[in-house]
Enzyme design. Structure first.
Site, PDB file in Angstrom:
ATOM      1  N   HIS A  95       0.864  -1.194   0.000  1.00 18.94           N
ATOM      2  CA  HIS A  95       0.000   0.000   0.000  1.00 18.94           C
ATOM      3  C   HIS A  95       0.898   1.241   0.000  1.00 18.94           C
ATOM      4  O   HIS A  95       1.936   1.270   0.663  1.00 18.94           O
ATOM      5  CB  HIS A  95      -0.921  -0.011   1.229  1.00 18.94           C
ATOM      6  CG  HIS A  95      -1.982   1.029   1.144  1.00 18.94           C
ATOM      7  ND1 HIS A  95      -1.731   2.354   1.407  1.00 18.94           N
ATOM      8  CD2 HIS A  95      -3.290   0.957   0.781  1.00 18.94           C
ATOM      9  CE1 HIS A  95      -2.848   3.043   1.204  1.00 18.94           C
ATOM     10  NE2 HIS A  95      -3.804   2.218   0.833  1.00 18.94           N
ATOM     11  N   GLU A 165      -4.022   1.769  -7.303  1.00 22.04           N
ATOM     12  CA  GLU A 165      -4.398   2.869  -6.412  1.00 22.04           C
ATOM     13  C   GLU A 165      -3.483   4.064  -6.668  1.00 22.04           C
ATOM     14  O   GLU A 165      -2.406   4.172  -6.053  1.00 22.04           O
ATOM     15  CB  GLU A 165      -4.216   2.448  -4.946  1.00 22.04           C
ATOM     16  CG  GLU A 165      -5.172   1.421  -4.461  1.00 22.04           C
ATOM     17  CD  GLU A 165      -5.461   1.614  -2.966  1.00 22.04           C
ATOM     18  OE1 GLU A 165      -6.639   1.662  -2.607  1.00 22.04           O
ATOM     19  OE2 GLU A 165      -4.512   1.746  -2.182  1.00 22.04           O
ATOM     20  N   GLY A 171      -7.720   9.130  -0.431  1.00 21.99           N
ATOM     21  CA  GLY A 171      -8.132   9.952   0.710  1.00 21.99           C
ATOM     22  C   GLY A 171      -8.760  11.284   0.341  1.00 21.99           C
ATOM     23  O   GLY A 171      -8.779  12.220   1.135  1.00 21.99           O
TER      24      GLY A 171
HETATM   25  P1  PGA Z   1      -9.575   6.025   0.178  1.00 19.55           P
HETATM   26  O1  PGA Z   1      -8.370   5.012   0.467  1.00 19.55           O
HETATM   27  O2  PGA Z   1     -10.737   5.202  -0.269  1.00 19.55           O
HETATM   28  O3  PGA Z   1      -9.783   6.701   1.475  1.00 19.55           O
HETATM   29  O4  PGA Z   1      -9.102   6.941  -0.901  1.00 19.55           O
HETATM   30  C1  PGA Z   1      -8.121   3.925  -0.363  1.00 19.55           C
HETATM   31  C2  PGA Z   1      -6.903   3.204   0.130  1.00 19.55           C
HETATM   32  O5  PGA Z   1      -5.969   3.866   0.600  1.00 19.55           O
HETATM   33  O6  PGA Z   1      -6.844   1.962   0.071  1.00 19.55           O
END
Ligand code: PGA
Length: 251
Positions: A95, A165, A171
């Protein structure tokens, strides 16, 4: 047809067991919806017991990482044995928030191997910090995929899932997430890299998820026709109503 996949990444939240329980009570009420998907919840480790008891029958427990060592005695490390005994089925690896704290592609590759050996499904996260018009992010993604999957053999790749991602979309709010067109392009590009690495037949079967500001208002457009098998959801997974609406959009 394979079920869509939905993963709630709680990160280091919520701040209390009481809050965790109330999310779980909310999710349980809608268990029939989550059962239609392959649903996973990745909570902080201290909530494993509560989560594994309360999601039984409609979701699986996932971990937000793995130890960098397979066996032995280590202070400050949660063991694979504990993870397996709690019923952890999947591990989020690489991540961007962990990479930002120093996790390298090489370490991600090592953890992928540990996951494969221990029967925990690796979900390998990839994503560029910036998306530019020169296409530099494509080269970045290619390198990150190749190094994070280093050592994974053809016969093992079926066990792996990829989460795209983009760091710039994490976020935020739905309006800051990737567009459906942008996501479609990236999914095609990622599949092309997987095809180079493992051949077309295998590459087509590897689930690719999207994560980064998925909310009820953009979930449907990001799922429909973009080629993703589902979502890795951060902040909206802490709100059971929103998470359930996102689940509905995958059905
Ligand atoms: P988010 O995070 O949905 O808050 O953008 C996704 C993640 O970090 O896996």
């Amino acid at each position: 047809m394979k079920k869509p996949i939905l993963i709630g990444n709680w990160k280091n939240k919520p701040g209390s067991l009481g809050e965790a329980r109330s999310i779980l009570i909310g999710l349980r009420k809608k268990s029939a919806v989550f059962k239609k998907l392959d649903t996973y919840i990745a909570p902080p480790e201290v909530y494993y017991e509560s989560v594994s008891e309360r999601v039984k029958g409609f979701a699986h427990l996932a971990s937000q990482g793995l130890p960098r060592v397979e066996k032995g005695t280590y202070t400050g490390v949660i063991s694979l044995e504990v993870l397996r005994n709690f019923g952890v089925r999947l591990a989020i690896l690489g991540h961007s928030e962990e990479r930002a704290l120093g996790e390298t592609d090489a370490l991600v590759a090592k953890k992928v191997q540990i996951a494969l050996k221990s029967g925990i499904k690796p979900l390998v996260c990839i994503g560029e910090r910036e998306h530019d018009t020169d296409g530099n992010h494509l080269e970045f993604i290619r390198r990150q995929m190749k190094t994070s999957l280093e050592g994974v053999k053809k016969k093992e790749i079926a066990e792996i899932m990829i989460a795209y991602e983009p760091v710039w979309a994490i976020g935020k709010r739905a309006k800051d997430a990737i567009t459906p067109e942008g996501l479609t392009e990236m999914v095609i590009f990622i599949r092309r890299i997987l095809t180079d690495m493992y051949g077309r037949d295998i590459a087509e079967k590897i689930p690719i998820l999207y994560g980064g500001s998925v909310e009820p208002r953009n979930a449907e457009i990001l799922y429909k026709d973009t080629g993703v098998r589902g979502f890795l959801v951060g902040h909206e997974s802490l709100n059971h109503k929103e998470f359930e609406q996102i689940a509905e959009s995958l059905i």
